[in-house]
Design a protein around this motif. Sequence first.
Motif, PDB file in Angstrom:
ATOM      1  N   GLU A  44      24.721  29.186  38.310  1.00 22.61           N
ATOM      2  CA  GLU A  44      26.120  28.978  38.640  1.00 22.61           C
ATOM      3  C   GLU A  44      26.683  27.789  37.868  1.00 22.61           C
ATOM      4  OE1 GLU A  44      26.902  28.708  42.764  1.00 22.61           O
ATOM      5  OE2 GLU A  44      25.557  30.356  43.241  1.00 22.61           O
ATOM      6  N   GLY A  88      32.299  24.105  39.446  1.00 22.20           N
ATOM      7  CA  GLY A  88      33.746  24.246  39.308  1.00 22.20           C
ATOM      8  C   GLY A  88      34.346  23.048  38.577  1.00 22.20           C
ATOM      9  N   ARG A  89      35.334  23.345  37.776  1.00 24.69           N
ATOM     10  CA  ARG A  89      36.019  22.280  37.045  1.00 24.69           C
ATOM     11  C   ARG A  89      37.291  21.914  37.790  1.00 24.69           C
ATOM     12  NH1 ARG A  89      36.664  23.514  30.874  1.00 24.69           N
ATOM     13  NH2 ARG A  89      37.582  21.470  31.090  1.00 24.69           N
ATOM     14  N   SER A  98      41.145  21.024  38.236  1.00 28.79           N
ATOM     15  CA  SER A  98      42.299  21.508  37.479  1.00 28.79           C
ATOM     16  C   SER A  98      42.849  20.391  36.602  1.00 28.79           C
ATOM     17  CB  SER A  98      43.380  22.009  38.430  1.00 28.79           C
ATOM     18  OG  SER A  98      43.921  20.924  39.156  1.00 28.79           O
TER      19      SER A  98
END
Length: 98
Positions: free
Chosen positions: A4, A7-8, A10
């Motif tokens: 996995e 997450g980045r 925004s």
Amino acid sequence: MTDEVPGRPSSGGLVQALNVPRNAKLGVLSGVVLAVAVYLFRVLELFGPFAGTRQYPILGAEGWFLLLAFVLASSTALLVTALLTVVSAYRLSRELSR
């Protein structure tokens, strides 16, 4: 290990912190104002007729100068936006380093 990808966050926060929308508006405004001024001076010959004026067979002189005015407006808008964003980044970095 997992496959996995984390997450980045925004990039919207960075865009707002650097005032990119305001800088883009100012850049477009300055580019359009400069291009309109240069176009009017050239086409209306506000300083008198230019030496070596030719006839252009395809678009006519005004058409070519309108295209050049668009290029001038676009490049000026990009340059002003980039410079203002660099100044915003510099100010933000100085503020965060305190």
